[in-house]
Design an enzyme around this catalytic site. Structure first.
Site, PDB file in Angstrom:
ATOM      1  N   GLU A   1      34.705  30.889  28.762  1.00 55.98           N
ATOM      2  CA  GLU A   1      33.989  31.826  27.890  1.00 55.98           C
ATOM      3  C   GLU A   1      33.468  31.195  26.598  1.00 55.98           C
ATOM      4  O   GLU A   1      32.334  31.469  26.175  1.00 55.98           O
ATOM      5  CB  GLU A   1      34.889  33.028  27.568  1.00 55.98           C
ATOM      6  CG  GLU A   1      35.107  33.976  28.724  1.00 55.98           C
ATOM      7  CD  GLU A   1      36.126  33.462  29.719  1.00 55.98           C
ATOM      8  OE1 GLU A   1      36.132  33.934  30.877  1.00 55.98           O
ATOM      9  OE2 GLU A   1      36.929  32.568  29.342  1.00 55.98           O
TER      10      GLU A   1
ATOM     11  N   ASP B   1      36.095  43.668  29.782  1.00 54.17           N
ATOM     12  CA  ASP B   1      35.137  42.763  29.146  1.00 54.17           C
ATOM     13  C   ASP B   1      33.751  42.767  29.777  1.00 54.17           C
ATOM     14  O   ASP B   1      32.727  42.986  29.112  1.00 54.17           O
ATOM     15  CB  ASP B   1      35.702  41.339  29.134  1.00 54.17           C
ATOM     16  CG  ASP B   1      36.189  40.878  30.504  1.00 54.17           C
ATOM     17  OD1 ASP B   1      36.313  41.719  31.417  1.00 54.17           O
ATOM     18  OD2 ASP B   1      36.461  39.673  30.669  1.00 54.17           O
TER      19      ASP B   1
ATOM     20  N   ARG C   1      32.248  35.673  42.777  1.00 53.92           N
ATOM     21  CA  ARG C   1      32.424  34.261  43.122  1.00 53.92           C
ATOM     22  C   ARG C   1      31.687  33.888  44.408  1.00 53.92           C
ATOM     23  O   ARG C   1      30.934  32.914  44.437  1.00 53.92           O
ATOM     24  CB  ARG C   1      33.912  33.925  43.269  1.00 53.92           C
ATOM     25  CG  ARG C   1      34.742  34.174  42.027  1.00 53.92           C
ATOM     26  CD  ARG C   1      36.118  33.551  42.145  1.00 53.92           C
ATOM     27  NE  ARG C   1      37.047  34.088  41.161  1.00 53.92           N
ATOM     28  CZ  ARG C   1      38.114  33.450  40.702  1.00 53.92           C
ATOM     29  NH1 ARG C   1      38.390  32.238  41.136  1.00 53.92           N
ATOM     30  NH2 ARG C   1      38.917  34.013  39.816  1.00 53.92           N
TER      31      ARG C   1
ATOM     32  N   GLU D   1      36.296  40.109  42.612  1.00 49.50           N
ATOM     33  CA  GLU D   1      36.366  38.652  42.639  1.00 49.50           C
ATOM     34  C   GLU D   1      35.505  38.068  43.755  1.00 49.50           C
ATOM     35  O   GLU D   1      34.849  37.037  43.580  1.00 49.50           O
ATOM     36  CB  GLU D   1      37.822  38.194  42.807  1.00 49.50           C
ATOM     37  CG  GLU D   1      38.729  38.559  41.657  1.00 49.50           C
ATOM     38  CD  GLU D   1      38.451  37.753  40.394  1.00 49.50           C
ATOM     39  OE1 GLU D   1      37.593  36.837  40.444  1.00 49.50           O
ATOM     40  OE2 GLU D   1      39.085  38.036  39.363  1.00 49.50           O
TER      41      GLU D   1
END
Length: 690
Positions: free
Chosen positions: A588, A453, A324, A320
């Site tokens: 998404e 994913d 980010r 993360e």
């Protein structure tokens, strides 16, 4: 007998010199009535007759007087609005009063026809809507300062003058009568949702360029002018401005109640802390630059320069923090050329390196950036596959900018290990990998949703980033797409919607996370880069399904997880369990809509995105500022706000909305840039890395 005693009295009258005086009003009223009664009947009749004449005269002159009063009342109301919010019109915009004498088309259709209000913002200017369906009214003459700097996208900036308001008031009714007869004029002029005319022949005003000192850091920063569409064709301005307005509203909540903290809680008007690194602020930097929100960007940059510090005793998640914070800093450097962001990225990158000190070279999930230590989660020694294989784009870019190969070496080693590992099924990979042994765990479970994913996404994007020379990455990606087709793709019974399910020990589960809606865009990107054309065919089919995940919900917003109906019946295609009905403002679907429109130019993808943006405004927008995730997308009357605005709403969702509605294919051209999994832009290398 004694004589009666004598009593002496002294009378004092005390009065307040500043207080009200006593005047016996009741007695005076009685005196007036007595005097009236003393008049003769003739005298009283004459007085009443004169009063009646005055009343009749007043009624005859009433329309002109009230019209004058109404005009002044409207002016005072607008002046009060301007005292609260003073803005500047966008570039190429003319006030309504300037065009009433000519042919003026009617206001643009849409759910948000709003009145422009001017707001002084410290030397800049931004046009903000003041509320839905507000009447479009001419502005009164206002003594206004001229500011040299403009806010908003540079393509919407232009010097302009406030026209004569009194003339507009006299002619506004004539404009309304002519609206129907002047539709043919729309081809030459475009009406924004603020009731102002926007000229089609606008020119770009690029922001000041920034010199980059380090010539050895390839490639050079992007030309900031590339982030602004040079022209604004018909129907586009409404949507672009709607995105900017949504961002300003979200940013207002963050600035007012969560400044410098990780996440906004818009309902309670407070903040949530995850790592204490200002996640929302850093995640939003490049979005603000792309949208042309210069004042907001300057405020955020000042915080990065003065307040952002990584020297703190805190555990952060490697994945993360990389996508980010590190990604956000690198992206902002590439767009602006400001070395402040590169220096902060180097500092953070070096503090994340201890995560790779494991027996297997598979990184730990958590790093203490102050102490320089790393560890797996408290409950397991495993890391998720997506976390360890979705940090490569950022670390590789950091090596290229700093000319320090250590960052690229550690992440390339992870990809080499995963490439060789047993336990895959036709290119599909399990969700977990052990940091001690370097082997897959929980084998037999395959998904393109959470925990796996972005592994598939980064296979393709690393191959593109590196100049299409790393064959192992391409091989793994192509094999994975074939595995998805073979094992995970199915169609619903009622409407034959194509979807991607999950496989658990050879048992198919018709479950699809919203996260999987990244796949249409990724498949389209691969086809654009020369991969098989049937990838695009699958992308088109999956894009329709992701659209239906929104359209079939009562709020127009997709749930986090859906199940699909495989039975041939007249029932619904999409089934949503009660625990899966929440919406987290995820990007998404909008991301894939952006790719699909950019490659096909099919306007239906824009229309679908516009519907989603309106649903976000209808069900997640918080009046005081910010947007909130919701608990129930199936209940439009009580969607159940969760009191949390994820940083990716500003960093990804709104950014993809803006790019979707932009008509400029060179605005972050997909032949020059790739987007990391947090929508931060990184340049494609012109040649293979050394």
């Amino acid at each position: 007998m004694y004589p009666p005693s004598r009593k002496d009295f002294i009378s004092l009258t005390l009065s307040d010199l500043h207080g009200p005086s006593y005047n016996n009003g009741k007695h005076r009223r009685q005196s007036c009535w007595r005097k009236w009664k003393q008049l003769s009947r003739l005298q009283r009749s004459l007085v009443l007759f004169l009063l009646a004449l005055l009343l009749i005269f007043g009624l005859l002159t009433y329309p002109s007087v009230t019209e004058q009063w109404r005009g002044w009342s409207d002016r005072e109301h607008l002046l009060e609005l301007n005292d609260r919010d003073v803005t500047d019109l966008p570039r190429g915009v003319k006030p309504l009063a300037d065009v009433v004498a000519g042919k003026a088309p009617p206001p643009a259709a849409g759910p948000y026809v709003r009145q422009a209000v001017e707001r002084d913002v410290g030397g800049g200017a931004v046009v903000e809507p003041r509320g839905p369906n507000a009447p479009i009214m001419p502005k009164p003459p206002i003594k206004k300062k001229n500011f040299p700097n403009k806010r908003g996208p540079p393509s919407l900036q232009k010097d302009r003058n406030i026209s004569d308001t009194i003339r507009a008031e006299k002619q506004v009714q004539e404009v309304v009568r002519k609206e129907v007869l002047e539709k043919e004029d729309k081809e030459k002029k475009i009406v924004s949702w603020r009731g102002a005319i926007i000229e089609a022949d606008q020119t770009t005003e690029p922001p000041p360029s920034v010199n980059v000192e380090d010539a050895a850091a390839p490639p050079g920063p992007a030309n900031p002018a590339d982030t602004v569409p040079p022209q604004v064709p018909n129907g586009t301005v409404d949507r672009l401005e709607a995105v900017c307005d949504a961002f300003r509203h979200a940013w207002k909540g963050y600035k007012d109640y969560a400044w410098g903290h990780d996440e906004l809680k818009p309902i309670s008007r407070s903040f949530g802390e995850w790592f204490g690194l200002g996640l929302t602020l850093i995640d939003s930097l490049d979005t603000m630059w792309i949208l042309g929100l210069k004042e907001e960007f300057a405020e955020a940059r000042d915080w990065v320069e003065k307040d952002l510090s990584f020297d703190k005793n805190v555990d952060v998640n490697l994945f993360e923090t990389t996508i980010r914070v590190l990604g956000g800093l690198l992206s902002t450097f590439h767009l602006t050329g400001d070395r402040l962001f590169l220096e902060r990225a180097k500092d953070l990158g070096s503090r994340l390196m201890p995560a790779f000190k494991t027996p297997s070279k598979i990184p730990f999930s958590d790093v203490n950036i102050g102490k320089g230590t790393a560890h797996p989660p408290r409950w397991t020694s495993d890391s998720t596959l997506a976390e360890v294989t979705s940090i490569q784009l950022e670390f590789r870019d950091l090596s290229r900018l700093t000319q320090d190969p250590q960052y690229q070496e550690v992440v390339n080693e992870v990809m080499k290990l995963v490439h060789k590992l047993p336990g895959k099924q036709d290119g599909l990979v399990p969700m977990f990998i052990n940091t001690n042994t370097g082997q897959f765990t929980h084998k037999g479970v395959f998904t393109l949703g959470a925990r796996a994913d972005s592994y598939y996404e980064y296979l393709l994007k690393q191959w593109i980033q590196g100049g299409k020379t790393e064959d192992d990455l391409l091989e793994d990606y192509l094999l994975a797409v074939d595995g998805v087709r073979k094992h995970l793709v199915r169609q619903t019974g009622p409407s034959k919607l194509t979807f991607v399910g999950e496989l658990s020990h050879s048992r198919f589960n018709p479950k699809m996370d919203h996260l999987v809606c990244f796949l249409p865009g990724t498949l389209a990107l691969g086809a654009h880069n020369g991969l098989p054309g049937d990838h695009m065919d699958l992308a088109v089919q999956l894009m329709e399904t992701c659209h239906q995940m929104y359209k079939q919900m009562e709020t127009g917003l997709s749930p986090e997880i859906v199940h699909f109906n495989l039975q041939a019946s007249d029932g619904n295609d999409v089934v949503v369990k009660p625990a899966d009905r929440h919406n987290l403002l995820r990007p998404e679907t909008v991301e894939s809509l952006f790719y699909m429109y950019r490659f096909t130019k099919d306007t239906k993808y824009r229309d679908w995105g516009w519907e989603i943006l309106q649903s976000f405004n209808n069900y997640t927008k918080v009046p005081g500022g910010g947007y909130t995730s919701i608990n129930n997308v199936r209940d439009p009357l009580n969607p159940g706000p969760r009191d949390k605005m994820e940083s990716f709403f500003l960093g990804e969702t709104l950014k993809y909305f803006y790019l979707l509605f932009s008509d400029d294919p060179e605005l972050l051209s997909l032949d020059k840039y790739i987007f990391n999994t947090e929508a931060h832009v990184l340049p494609i290398w012109p040649s293979a890395p050394k």
